[in-house]
Design a protein around this motif. Structure first.
Motif, PDB file in Angstrom:
ATOM      1  N   THR A   1       0.847  -1.191   0.000  1.00 19.81           N
ATOM      2  CA  THR A   1       0.000   0.000   0.000  1.00 19.81           C
ATOM      3  C   THR A   1       0.885   1.244   0.000  1.00 19.81           C
ATOM      4  N   ILE A   2       0.243   2.396  -0.212  1.00 19.37           N
ATOM      5  CA  ILE A   2       0.975   3.658  -0.213  1.00 19.37           C
ATOM      6  C   ILE A   2       1.708   3.828   1.124  1.00 19.37           C
ATOM      7  N   LEU A   3       0.983   3.538   2.210  1.00 23.77           N
ATOM      8  CA  LEU A   3       1.595   3.704   3.535  1.00 23.77           C
ATOM      9  C   LEU A   3       2.775   2.746   3.713  1.00 23.77           C
TER      10      LEU A   3
ATOM     11  N   GLU B   1       3.609   7.368  11.560  1.00 20.24           N
ATOM     12  CA  GLU B   1       3.329   8.784  11.833  1.00 20.24           C
ATOM     13  C   GLU B   1       4.085   9.674  10.864  1.00 20.24           C
ATOM     14  N   ILE B   2       5.375   9.357  10.696  1.00 18.95           N
ATOM     15  CA  ILE B   2       6.192  10.158   9.778  1.00 18.95           C
ATOM     16  C   ILE B   2       5.644  10.065   8.358  1.00 18.95           C
ATOM     17  N   ALA B   3       5.274   8.846   7.968  1.00 20.91           N
ATOM     18  CA  ALA B   3       4.745   8.655   6.606  1.00 20.91           C
ATOM     19  C   ALA B   3       3.489   9.486   6.401  1.00 20.91           C
ATOM     20  N   MET B   4       2.597   9.464   7.387  1.00 21.95           N
ATOM     21  CA  MET B   4       1.361  10.245   7.252  1.00 21.95           C
ATOM     22  C   MET B   4       1.670  11.730   7.172  1.00 21.95           C
ATOM     23  N   HIS B   5       2.668  12.160   7.953  1.00 21.71           N
ATOM     24  CA  HIS B   5       3.066  13.562   7.905  1.00 21.71           C
ATOM     25  C   HIS B   5       3.466  13.962   6.487  1.00 21.71           C
ATOM     26  N   TYR B   6       4.303  13.130   5.849  1.00 20.12           N
ATOM     27  CA  TYR B   6       4.763  13.490   4.498  1.00 20.12           C
ATOM     28  C   TYR B   6       3.673  13.295   3.450  1.00 20.12           C
TER      29      TYR B   6
ATOM     30  N   PRO C   1      -3.022  12.267   1.929  1.00 17.73           N
ATOM     31  CA  PRO C   1      -3.123  11.349   3.074  1.00 17.73           C
ATOM     32  C   PRO C   1      -4.294  10.380   2.918  1.00 17.73           C
ATOM     33  N   GLU C   2      -5.329  10.784   2.175  1.00 14.16           N
ATOM     34  CA  GLU C   2      -6.521   9.926   2.077  1.00 14.16           C
ATOM     35  C   GLU C   2      -6.262   8.683   1.228  1.00 14.16           C
TER      36      GLU C   2
ATOM     37  N   ALA D   1       7.175  11.552  -1.291  1.00 12.98           N
ATOM     38  CA  ALA D   1       6.943  11.365   0.145  1.00 12.98           C
ATOM     39  C   ALA D   1       7.753  10.182   0.671  1.00 12.98           C
ATOM     40  N   ARG D   2       7.807   9.117  -0.118  1.00 11.67           N
ATOM     41  CA  ARG D   2       8.549   7.921   0.288  1.00 11.67           C
ATOM     42  C   ARG D   2      10.025   8.253   0.518  1.00 11.67           C
ATOM     43  N   SER D   3      10.591   9.056  -0.376  1.00  7.96           N
ATOM     44  CA  SER D   3      11.985   9.466  -0.191  1.00  7.96           C
ATOM     45  C   SER D   3      12.142  10.336   1.044  1.00  7.96           C
ATOM     46  N   LEU D   4      11.180  11.257   1.230  1.00 10.63           N
ATOM     47  CA  LEU D   4      11.310  12.195   2.345  1.00 10.63           C
ATOM     48  C   LEU D   4      11.223  11.487   3.692  1.00 10.63           C
TER      49      LEU D   4
END
Lengths: 264, 383
Positions: free
Chosen positions: A115-117, A137-142, A149-150, A170-173
């Motif tokens: 999944t994306i997360l 948490e970090i993943a959701m933040h980015y 986020p949805e 986001a994955r890189s960040l």
């Protein structure tokens, strides 16, 4: 090439280029594919906080050059120094550098079975050994930062190209990189999705991220880059500030290239 | 011609209508798939007739005219000139041998326990909704084989006999079939993955070893392998060193099918785009985590049909152990034909039909489960 129908507003307050700290340095770097000399004696110094756009005709070695920086390609001669570490065959060094350097690809290279997360938490959990909760948490933040986020529990195949590229950023960040490499991040996207990706890249630039972007988005180069580098046939033939680069190209090859992409 | 005749500009949105009833439902399906043209209608009727011509005698033999009860051959002989169907009474009489071989009758509970434990551990592992997959897998793959080994072979500590020894020569029937198939299947998949990775490795020695292994085992017939392992191998071993015959067969079958498995898995690995490796490497994943987390899950998913194909092939190949004097299910059935007390005209037909049925149930089960897993794992493009 879209010379910009894209309007990009820029907040320059935090975009600061360090005068002393070097992020990436390439010294007399050479690379061959078999007998073919793809990168010829590349010298490039990127200071912390710089936003560099690399352009040039296809086959000029732009992608190969930035792929050498995180060792997706191996160079055969010269030095590459990333964040003070010299890149050699030493696996530990390579690991260390890859942890600090994020990369976005033309075709996103998201993992379709996760999944994306999960795409975003994978590296923090397995490489940084972060607890799952914290990684999420970090993943959701980015994911919020790239404004999707949805979509966290969907699979990459269910997202549009623009959304996928934002997930890839986001994955890189999530690895909290010091340097970001972009390898033609908008080339595979439909025109209407380019802006949403560029917006994210602009916001990264505004936060002072060191960025090396291979791109043909000249509007982005003009507004965001502090230096534009032009490559041809495996060499850096010209580099300048964006204004000067576009208004007054020096090298004959650059003039030809710019006339072809800007007036079509 | 005026514009109005050439096209129509909508000022009111056109309504969305349901599809015509003749294209949906059972009738719609039949029209589309069975009777869409005169040619197809003829083919449909012809196909139905052929199917009936084939299935009808089978039903008559296996069910209608079958004999279900009886104590010996007289039950299955029938009156003068009467055609008799399958002699299920004979199968019932031989059921113990078909399932356990000549395993000591008083110790059959041990085999049953192994069967039960296996089912108890396998079913929750295969059902996606049941939690604790990690512990479950550990129990099935580590604890179960140890327990099963001692339960089946026996356990003697010092002079105290806890479980009497049952020689593997006494094993037979479904027990042998399942022991070989399950061991072969569980051992050949990981071995196959290792050899597939080895064959794609950049390290020349590892690559060479993998290529030689795969090409050797793929190049020889399984019968040769079995024959060599049980007849030739003892000649090369020093005096007094012996391996159990079943163990030798197990090793042979496992290595043989792992070579096939390796090539199936390699096919999957080749289908994974380079970008997936690059994406994983750019995030800082090392080789094994990258393989375990990114590449193998995708590659194995792609080749599930090929993997199950190999499993099914292996399952059916267990019947070849007859060549080295082991009696698997088919071997047991064949040896029962020699019993004069059940000698009837339909004895062999019934025995082979029973063998076919049992093998079909296992193979079809594997096939359906693999389709189920494929659907479960499908994550791409379901927009």
């Amino acid at each position: 090439m879209s010379d910009t129908a894209v309007e990009l507003n820029l907040d320059r307050s935090r975009m600061m280029v360090s005068e002393t700290e070097v992020a990436v340095e390439l010294i007399n770097m050479n690379k061959w594919y078999g007998d073919f000399h793809v990168l010829r004696d590349i010298n490039l110094k990127v200071m912390k906080g710089e936003r560099i756009v690399i352009c040039g005709p296809s086959g000029s070695g732009k992608s190969t050059m930035i792929r050498c920086i995180n060792r997706l390609e191996e160079h055969q001669a010269g030095q590459i120094i990333v964040d003070g570490n010299e890149l050699t065959g030493d696996l530990k060094k390579i690991d260390e550098i890859r942890r600090e350097v994020g990369m976005c690809f033309q075709h996103f290279n998201l993992f379709p079975h996760l999944t994306i997360l999960e795409n975003c938490t994978l590296a923090p959990i397995w490489v940084r050994k972060m607890p799952k909760r914290q990684a999420e948490e970090i993943a959701m933040h980015y994911l919020e930062r790239v404004k999707i986020p949805e979509q966290a529990n969907k699979y990459p195949g269910q997202l549009s190209g623009g959304q996928q590229q934002r997930v890839a950023i986001a994955r890189s960040l999530c690895m909290n990189p010091k340097i970001m490499l972009f390898d033609e991040p908008t080339s595979a996207l439909d025109p209407e999705m380019i802006k949403e990706v560029l917006d994210v890249m602009v916001s990264l630039a505004e936060e002072g991220m060191t960025m090396l972007c291979v791109t043909h988005e000249m509007g982005f180069a003009r507004k965001v880059a502090n230096r534009v580098i032009f490559m041809d046939a495996g060499q850096i033939v010209e580099q300048n500030e964006p204004e000067a680069f576009f208004l007054n190209p020096q090298h004959e090859r650059t003039q030809l290239f710019l006339s072809q992409i800007l007036h079509h | 011609m005026s514009d109005a005749q050439m096209f129509q500009i909508r000022t009111v949105e056109a309504p969305r209508l349901p599809a015509p009833s003749s294209t949906t439902g059972v009738i719609g399906w039949m029209r589309q798939n069975l009777f869409s043209s005169i040619g197809n209608t003829v083919l449909t009727i012809l196909g139905a007739l052929i199917a009936w011509a084939l299935i009808e005698p089978l039903i008559e033999f296996a069910l209608v005219k079958a004999v279900w009860t009886g104590d010996d051959r007289t039950a299955c002989l029938g009156a003068d000139g009467e055609h008799i169907g399958a002699c299920w009474a004979y199968v019932g009489d031989y059921m113990q041998q078909f399932i356990y071989g000549r395993y000591t009758t008083s110790e059959l509970w041990r085999v049953n326990t192994v069967y039960g434990l296996f089912a108890l551990l396998l079913v929750p592992l295969l059902a996606p909704s049941v939690p604790y997959k990690g512990i479950n897998a550990l129990l099935l793959l580590v604890a179960f084989p140890i327990v099963a080994y001692y339960l089946l072979t026996g356990l003697v500590i010092g002079d105290t006999v806890i479980l009497p020894i049952v020689e593997t020569a006494q094993w037979g029937g479904l027990l042998v079939t399942l022991v070989i198939a399950v061991t072969g299947i569980t051992a050949s998949l990981p071995l196959g993955i290792l050899f597939a990775l080895g064959r794609r490795s950049n390290m020349p020695i590892i690559k060479l070893i993998s290529v030689i292994f795969i090409e050797f085992w793929r190049g020889v017939p399984l019968i040769t392998v079995l024959f060599m392992s049980s007849v030739m191998l003892p000649l090369f071993l020093p005096d007094g060193v012996t391996f159990d015959k079943l163990l030798r067969v197990l090793v042979g079958v496992t290595l043989f099918s792992s070579a096939y498995m390796a090539e199936v898995v390699r096919g999957g690995l080749q289908a994974i785009p380079k970008g997936q490796y690059e994406g994983a490497m750019a995030l800082g994943l090392r080789f094994w985590p990258m393989m375990y987390l990114i590449i193998l899950p995708q590659a194995l998913k792609l080749v599930i049909p090929g993997i199950v194909n190999t499993f099914i092939g292996l399952f059916k190949d267990t019947t070849l152990v007859l060549i080295v004097g082991m009696f698997d299910l088919l071997g047991m059935i064949q040896s029962s034909f020699a019993d004069p007390s059940w000698a009837t005209p339909t004895q062999a037909h019934t025995g082979y039909l029973f063998a076919a049925f049992v093998f079909f149930v296992f193979c079809f089960g594997m096939s359906r489960y693999s389709i189920f897993v494929e659907k479960q794992l499908h994550t791409g493009h379901k927009r």
